[in-house]
Every structure is written in C-alpha cells, then in structure tokens.
Write a protein that holds these residues in place. Structure first.
Motif, PDB file in Angstrom:
ATOM      1  N   ILE B  13       0.989  -1.228  -0.021  1.00 24.29           N
ATOM      2  CA  ILE B  13      -0.167   0.048   0.059  1.00 24.29           C
ATOM      3  C   ILE B  13       0.982   1.350  -0.047  1.00 24.29           C
ATOM      4  O   ILE B  13       1.973   1.130   0.293  1.00 24.29           O
ATOM      5  CB  ILE B  13      -1.190   0.258   1.226  1.00 24.29           C
ATOM      6  CG1 ILE B  13      -0.011  -0.001   2.431  1.00 24.29           C
ATOM      7  CG2 ILE B  13      -1.930  -1.095   1.168  1.00 24.29           C
ATOM      8  CD1 ILE B  13      -1.045   0.281   3.804  1.00 24.29           C
ATOM      9  N   GLU B  14       0.438   2.305  -0.427  1.00 25.34           N
ATOM     10  CA  GLU B  14       1.139   3.610  -0.151  1.00 25.34           C
ATOM     11  C   GLU B  14       0.664   4.224   1.253  1.00 25.34           C
ATOM     12  O   GLU B  14      -0.261   3.931   1.960  1.00 25.34           O
ATOM     13  CB  GLU B  14       0.663   4.633  -1.387  1.00 25.34           C
ATOM     14  CG  GLU B  14       0.831   4.037  -2.627  1.00 25.34           C
ATOM     15  CD  GLU B  14       0.616   5.226  -3.632  1.00 25.34           C
ATOM     16  OE1 GLU B  14       1.211   4.894  -4.912  1.00 25.34           O
ATOM     17  OE2 GLU B  14       0.249   6.374  -3.491  1.00 25.34           O
ATOM     18  N   LYS B  15       1.622   4.819   1.725  1.00 25.96           N
ATOM     19  CA  LYS B  15       1.589   5.583   2.834  1.00 25.96           C
ATOM     20  C   LYS B  15       0.278   6.310   3.052  1.00 25.96           C
ATOM     21  O   LYS B  15      -0.175   7.076   1.968  1.00 25.96           O
ATOM     22  CB  LYS B  15       2.709   6.265   3.338  1.00 25.96           C
ATOM     23  CG  LYS B  15       3.170   7.583   2.402  1.00 25.96           C
ATOM     24  CD  LYS B  15       4.593   8.329   2.948  1.00 25.96           C
ATOM     25  CE  LYS B  15       4.492   9.429   1.972  1.00 25.96           C
ATOM     26  NZ  LYS B  15       5.869  10.285   2.263  1.00 25.96           N
ATOM     27  N   LYS B  16      -0.257   6.518   4.081  1.00 25.62           N
ATOM     28  CA  LYS B  16      -1.241   7.086   4.513  1.00 25.62           C
ATOM     29  C   LYS B  16      -2.884   6.433   3.993  1.00 25.62           C
ATOM     30  O   LYS B  16      -3.893   6.852   4.553  1.00 25.62           O
ATOM     31  CB  LYS B  16      -1.394   8.467   3.997  1.00 25.62           C
ATOM     32  CG  LYS B  16      -0.312   9.571   4.300  1.00 25.62           C
ATOM     33  CD  LYS B  16      -0.583  10.789   3.836  1.00 25.62           C
ATOM     34  CE  LYS B  16       0.549  11.886   4.135  1.00 25.62           C
ATOM     35  NZ  LYS B  16       0.491  13.158   3.818  1.00 25.62           N
ATOM     36  N   PRO B  81      -3.757   6.002   9.635  1.00 23.96           N
ATOM     37  CA  PRO B  81      -3.120   5.622   8.112  1.00 23.96           C
ATOM     38  C   PRO B  81      -1.672   4.850   8.326  1.00 23.96           C
ATOM     39  O   PRO B  81      -1.227   5.244   9.451  1.00 23.96           O
ATOM     40  CB  PRO B  81      -2.913   7.270   7.775  1.00 23.96           C
ATOM     41  CG  PRO B  81      -2.710   7.869   8.848  1.00 23.96           C
ATOM     42  CD  PRO B  81      -3.554   7.206  10.152  1.00 23.96           C
ATOM     43  N   ALA B  82      -1.577   4.173   7.160  1.00 21.86           N
ATOM     44  CA  ALA B  82      -0.072   3.594   7.448  1.00 21.86           C
ATOM     45  C   ALA B  82       1.090   4.456   7.250  1.00 21.86           C
ATOM     46  O   ALA B  82       0.947   5.401   6.588  1.00 21.86           O
ATOM     47  CB  ALA B  82      -0.177   2.329   6.393  1.00 21.86           C
ATOM     48  N   GLU B  83       2.135   4.240   8.008  1.00 25.99           N
ATOM     49  CA  GLU B  83       3.478   4.976   7.656  1.00 25.99           C
ATOM     50  C   GLU B  83       4.352   4.146   7.211  1.00 25.99           C
ATOM     51  O   GLU B  83       4.273   2.844   7.309  1.00 25.99           O
ATOM     52  CB  GLU B  83       3.949   5.492   9.075  1.00 25.99           C
ATOM     53  CG  GLU B  83       2.719   6.576   9.610  1.00 25.99           C
ATOM     54  CD  GLU B  83       3.211   7.048  10.854  1.00 25.99           C
ATOM     55  OE1 GLU B  83       4.463   6.591  11.463  1.00 25.99           O
ATOM     56  OE2 GLU B  83       2.713   7.998  11.465  1.00 25.99           O
ATOM     57  N   LEU B  84       5.434   4.590   6.558  1.00 19.46           N
ATOM     58  CA  LEU B  84       6.633   3.617   5.863  1.00 19.46           C
ATOM     59  C   LEU B  84       7.314   2.841   6.839  1.00 19.46           C
ATOM     60  O   LEU B  84       7.429   1.519   6.752  1.00 19.46           O
ATOM     61  CB  LEU B  84       7.563   4.652   5.698  1.00 19.46           C
ATOM     62  CG  LEU B  84       7.409   5.592   4.400  1.00 19.46           C
ATOM     63  CD1 LEU B  84       8.414   6.405   3.977  1.00 19.46           C
ATOM     64  CD2 LEU B  84       7.003   4.908   3.206  1.00 19.46           C
ATOM     65  N   LEU B 113       4.119  -4.158   2.959  1.00 20.76           N
ATOM     66  CA  LEU B 113       4.944  -3.098   2.537  1.00 20.76           C
ATOM     67  C   LEU B 113       4.476  -1.924   2.370  1.00 20.76           C
ATOM     68  O   LEU B 113       3.380  -1.772   1.414  1.00 20.76           O
ATOM     69  CB  LEU B 113       5.860  -3.705   1.151  1.00 20.76           C
ATOM     70  CG  LEU B 113       6.573  -2.477   0.517  1.00 20.76           C
ATOM     71  CD1 LEU B 113       7.738  -2.357   1.528  1.00 20.76           C
ATOM     72  CD2 LEU B 113       7.224  -3.167  -0.789  1.00 20.76           C
ATOM     73  N   VAL B 114       4.940  -0.688   2.838  1.00 22.70           N
ATOM     74  CA  VAL B 114       4.344   0.887   2.858  1.00 22.70           C
ATOM     75  C   VAL B 114       5.310   1.372   1.723  1.00 22.70           C
ATOM     76  O   VAL B 114       6.218   1.687   2.310  1.00 22.70           O
ATOM     77  CB  VAL B 114       3.873   1.238   4.145  1.00 22.70           C
ATOM     78  CG1 VAL B 114       3.386   2.735   4.020  1.00 22.70           C
ATOM     79  CG2 VAL B 114       3.095   0.262   5.118  1.00 22.70           C
ATOM     80  N   LEU B 115       4.738   1.961   0.819  1.00 27.45           N
ATOM     81  CA  LEU B 115       5.380   2.783  -0.235  1.00 27.45           C
ATOM     82  C   LEU B 115       5.436   4.349   0.042  1.00 27.45           C
ATOM     83  O   LEU B 115       4.065   4.836   0.430  1.00 27.45           O
ATOM     84  CB  LEU B 115       5.319   2.379  -1.535  1.00 27.45           C
ATOM     85  CG  LEU B 115       5.505   0.882  -1.846  1.00 27.45           C
ATOM     86  CD1 LEU B 115       5.154   0.382  -3.353  1.00 27.45           C
ATOM     87  CD2 LEU B 115       6.897   0.657  -1.595  1.00 27.45           C
TER      88      LEU B 115
END
Lengths: 111, 115
Positions: B13-16, B81-84, B113-115
């Motif tokens: 996923i992408e960050k946030k 939200p996800a962070e790196l 994996l967070v991009l």
C-alpha cells in the motif's frame, strides 16, 4: 522482568556437523521454555518445548534440556542438514503472562 | 486440524492508506496474539486477547492501530493511516491455556510493504 538471550548469528555449518545454539533466560518462577523455527517466508513453527526443570524436549533430531541451575535451554542437533537452514528463536512463558522471545539465530547449512 | 489462518499473505500500500489483516485461530483456542516482526528480529507483541477481551494492549500504537476480536474467535488488526515504518510481517498466534501450561501456534504472517 523476564528476558531471553541467545547467541548471535549467523551460524554457518557444513552438512552433518554438530549444532549448538545457546539460550539463557531470566525469569521469575518456573517458566515453560520453547524453541521455535522460522523458515523463509513463513511464520514461526514450534520445534520443541520443556515445562519443568530437567525436562528434555526433542523433535526432528533436535534436543534441548531445561537447566534451571544454569538458566539455560541450549538447542542441539547431532547432524544438521541443508533443510535445517532457518532462524531459530528461544522463548519462555510464565503461565498467564506474555511470551518472551529471543532475537533469533540464523543458521545456514552448506552442502 | 487446521492451523492458524491469516490473510492476506502479502499487502502493498501507499503511505497514509488504511490496511487490515485478518486472523482465524485454531479452533477452541481462547488466547489470540498479534505480533509485529521487523526484518531480522523476533516477534514483538502488539495485543493479546483472552476470548473477546483485550487483556494486554500496552504495546499497541493506539493512535493508528486498532484491533478487535468479535465473538472471541476471528480477529482483525487495522492500521489507519499506514506509515513507512509499519512495513513488517504481522503475525497472529493462538494458544489454549490448560493445566498450568500454554503453547503458542503461529500463522504464516502477513507481509506489509508501505511505499
């Protein structure tokens, strides 16, 4: 608090060599002791356990003896195979409390 | 007997962005754990459930992480939200406390994996 210390890796051995991975612990009471193995891309699998002093856990040729006098639970295998290459985690658990894991020891066995 | 089931196995996923992980423990196991495992390290506890009650969530970053275990069986772990720095393997484990002893069994993990 409870803690587990295990030998730093990586450990590299030739096939059929003797394996020892040291594990010592600090804990109150009488914890159960475990060895878990993690193959690449997988979760941790229970390898063996011992629940009281002088117990010996064994599985797939691996052994470990619960030594209360030295607070140790060293993992041994008489003849390692390439398929034993993995990361090995020592862990302890006091009933009703969280599990405590060591940092892991990576083993590589060369043909 | 089926082991601990986790899904998805991989997530990028992408960050946030939000992300959720699902765990189905071994049947009859009343204790469920969520761990985070960073590369080259051992598992770190996030939360422990006894049946449907979270009995230890002291290590769960509650500003962005949440978990639930409805009906004391399946569990979900969410990051929003996800962070790196959340890139890791998220492991679920279950156990049955019996006779003064407990053995924990792990699922295969979800690799995030967070991009």
């Amino acid at each position: 608090g409870n803690s587990v210390t295990q030998m730093e890796g990586p450990v590299t051995l030739s096939e059929e060599a003797f394996l020892t991975i040291n594990c010592t612990y600090t804990a109150t009471g009488y914890p159960s002791l475990f060895w878990y193995v993690q193959y690449p891309g997988e979760g941790l699998q229970l390898l063996l356990k011992a629940t009281k002093a002088d117990d010996k856990g064994s599985n797939k040729g691996f052994e470990a003896t619960y030594r209360k006098e030295t607070t140790s639970f060293h993992l041994e295998k008489g003849s390692v195979q390439v398929s034993d290459s993995a990361v090995y985690f020592c862990a302890l658990n006091n009933y009703g409390q969280n599990f405590v894991f060591g940092p892991g020891t990576r083993l590589s066995v060369l043909p | 007997e089926a082991g601990v089931v986790q899904s998805p196995r991989y997530k990028i996923i992408e960050k946030k962005q939000p992300v959720a992980f699902w765990c189905n423990p071994i049947s009859g196991h009343n204790t469920l754990y969520w761990y985070r495992q960073n590369l080259g390290q051992g598992p770190e506890l996030l939360i422990r459930y006894e049946n449907e009650e979270a009995v230890d969530d002291s290590q769960l970053p509650k500003d962005r992480f949440s978990a639930e275990r409805l009906k004391g069986v399946d569990s979900t772990l969410k990051i929003q939200p996800a962070e790196l720095g959340d890139s890791a393997v998220y492991l679920c484990a279950s156990s049955l406390r019996q006779g003064g002893g407990e053995t924990q069994y792990f699922g295969p993990g979800t690799r995030l994996l967070v991009l």
